[in-house]
Design a protein around this motif. Structure first.
Motif, mmCIF file in Angstrom:
data_model
loop_
_atom_site.group_PDB
_atom_site.id
_atom_site.type_symbol
_atom_site.label_atom_id
_atom_site.label_comp_id
_atom_site.label_asym_id
_atom_site.label_seq_id
_atom_site.Cartn_x
_atom_site.Cartn_y
_atom_site.Cartn_z
ATOM 1 N N PRO A 231 0.844 -1.201 0.000
ATOM 2 C CA PRO A 231 0.000 0.000 0.000
ATOM 3 C C PRO A 231 0.881 1.254 0.000
ATOM 4 C CG PRO A 231 -0.612 -1.497 1.794
ATOM 5 C CD PRO A 231 0.642 -2.021 1.178
ATOM 6 N N LEU A 232 0.327 2.350 -0.409
ATOM 7 C CA LEU A 232 1.081 3.584 -0.585
ATOM 8 C C LEU A 232 1.811 4.016 0.688
ATOM 9 C CD1 LEU A 232 1.882 5.805 -2.533
ATOM 10 C CD2 LEU A 232 -0.173 7.045 -1.857
ATOM 11 N N ASP A 233 1.151 3.953 1.852
ATOM 12 C CA ASP A 233 1.815 4.394 3.080
ATOM 13 C C ASP A 233 2.997 3.492 3.433
ATOM 14 O OD1 ASP A 233 0.040 2.324 3.676
ATOM 15 O OD2 ASP A 233 -0.275 3.006 5.734
ATOM 16 N N GLN A 234 2.874 2.189 3.192
ATOM 17 C CA GLN A 234 3.985 1.277 3.448
ATOM 18 C C GLN A 234 5.093 1.460 2.403
ATOM 19 O OE1 GLN A 234 2.670 -2.758 3.813
ATOM 20 N NE2 GLN A 234 1.373 -2.327 5.587
ATOM 21 N N LEU A 235 4.700 1.793 1.215
ATOM 22 C CA LEU A 235 5.676 2.060 0.154
ATOM 23 C C LEU A 235 6.550 3.264 0.530
ATOM 24 C CD1 LEU A 235 6.531 1.227 -2.751
ATOM 25 C CD2 LEU A 235 4.935 2.953 -3.562
ATOM 26 N N LEU A 236 5.909 4.308 1.020
ATOM 27 C CA LEU A 236 6.645 5.500 1.422
ATOM 28 C C LEU A 236 7.549 5.204 2.624
ATOM 29 C CD1 LEU A 236 7.247 8.476 1.074
ATOM 30 C CD2 LEU A 236 5.236 8.980 2.471
ATOM 31 N N ALA A 237 7.037 4.478 3.607
ATOM 32 C CA ALA A 237 7.846 4.117 4.774
ATOM 33 C C ALA A 237 9.020 3.234 4.353
ATOM 34 C CB ALA A 237 6.992 3.402 5.818
ATOM 35 N N GLY A 238 8.790 2.328 3.421
ATOM 36 C CA GLY A 238 9.846 1.469 2.917
ATOM 37 C C GLY A 238 10.910 2.269 2.180
ATOM 38 N N TYR A 239 10.475 3.247 1.427
ATOM 39 C CA TYR A 239 11.424 4.102 0.711
ATOM 40 C C TYR A 239 12.294 4.875 1.697
ATOM 41 C CZ TYR A 239 13.362 7.573 -2.424
ATOM 42 O OH TYR A 239 14.225 8.367 -3.127
ATOM 43 N N ARG A 240 11.663 5.415 2.726
ATOM 44 C CA ARG A 240 12.424 6.154 3.747
ATOM 45 C C ARG A 240 13.429 5.253 4.442
ATOM 46 N NH1 ARG A 240 7.317 9.252 6.355
ATOM 47 N NH2 ARG A 240 7.219 10.968 4.874
ATOM 48 N N ARG A 241 12.986 4.056 4.812
ATOM 49 C CA ARG A 241 13.889 3.119 5.479
ATOM 50 C C ARG A 241 15.043 2.744 4.547
ATOM 51 N NH1 ARG A 241 16.082 1.323 10.183
ATOM 52 N NH2 ARG A 241 16.630 -0.864 9.997
ATOM 53 N N GLY A 242 14.731 2.515 3.292
ATOM 54 C CA GLY A 242 15.761 2.181 2.316
ATOM 55 C C GLY A 242 16.777 3.295 2.155
ATOM 56 N N ALA A 243 16.299 4.531 2.112
ATOM 57 C CA ALA A 243 17.209 5.671 2.001
ATOM 58 C C ALA A 243 18.108 5.765 3.233
ATOM 59 C CB ALA A 243 16.416 6.960 1.814
ATOM 60 N N ALA A 244 17.543 5.504 4.402
ATOM 61 C CA ALA A 244 18.327 5.538 5.631
ATOM 62 C C ALA A 244 19.352 4.399 5.667
ATOM 63 C CB ALA A 244 17.406 5.462 6.844
ATOM 64 N N LEU A 245 18.949 3.221 5.222
ATOM 65 C CA LEU A 245 19.882 2.093 5.177
ATOM 66 C C LEU A 245 21.012 2.357 4.186
ATOM 67 C CD1 LEU A 245 17.348 -0.872 5.284
ATOM 68 C CD2 LEU A 245 19.059 -0.332 7.030
#
Length: 85
Positions: free
Chosen positions: A41-55
């Protein structure tokens, strides 16, 4: 109005900092696989993107630190190594 629930890592993507470079890389690879699947879902996609950028930032920082250490070690040996000496 009630707030929409957010993923726990959306406020601070590195609140659970990886134990090592290898752990961060493994998590990043899993995250990319989930994002590429396109089923989030869009909200999880955005959270995943943020986590990926941080990683990714975490991994880059670790690599930079190692590169600097190698440069220091290379600079410490001012004469070339010759076998048998």
């Amino acid at each position: 109005m009630p707030k929409a629930p957010t993923a726990p890592d959306s406020a601070n993507p590195l609140q659970d900092q990886p134990a090592s470079y290898e752990a961060a890389l493994a998590e990043l690879e899993q995250l990319v696989s989930r994002l590429d699947a396109g089923q989030l879902p869009l909200d999880q996609l955005l959270a995943g993107y943020r986590r990926g950028a941080a990683l990714l930032a975490f991994c880059r920082e670790r690599l930079q630190a190692v590169e600097e250490q190698v440069q220091v070690l290379d600079g410490a040996s001012s004469k070339p190594w010759t076998p048998g000496t």
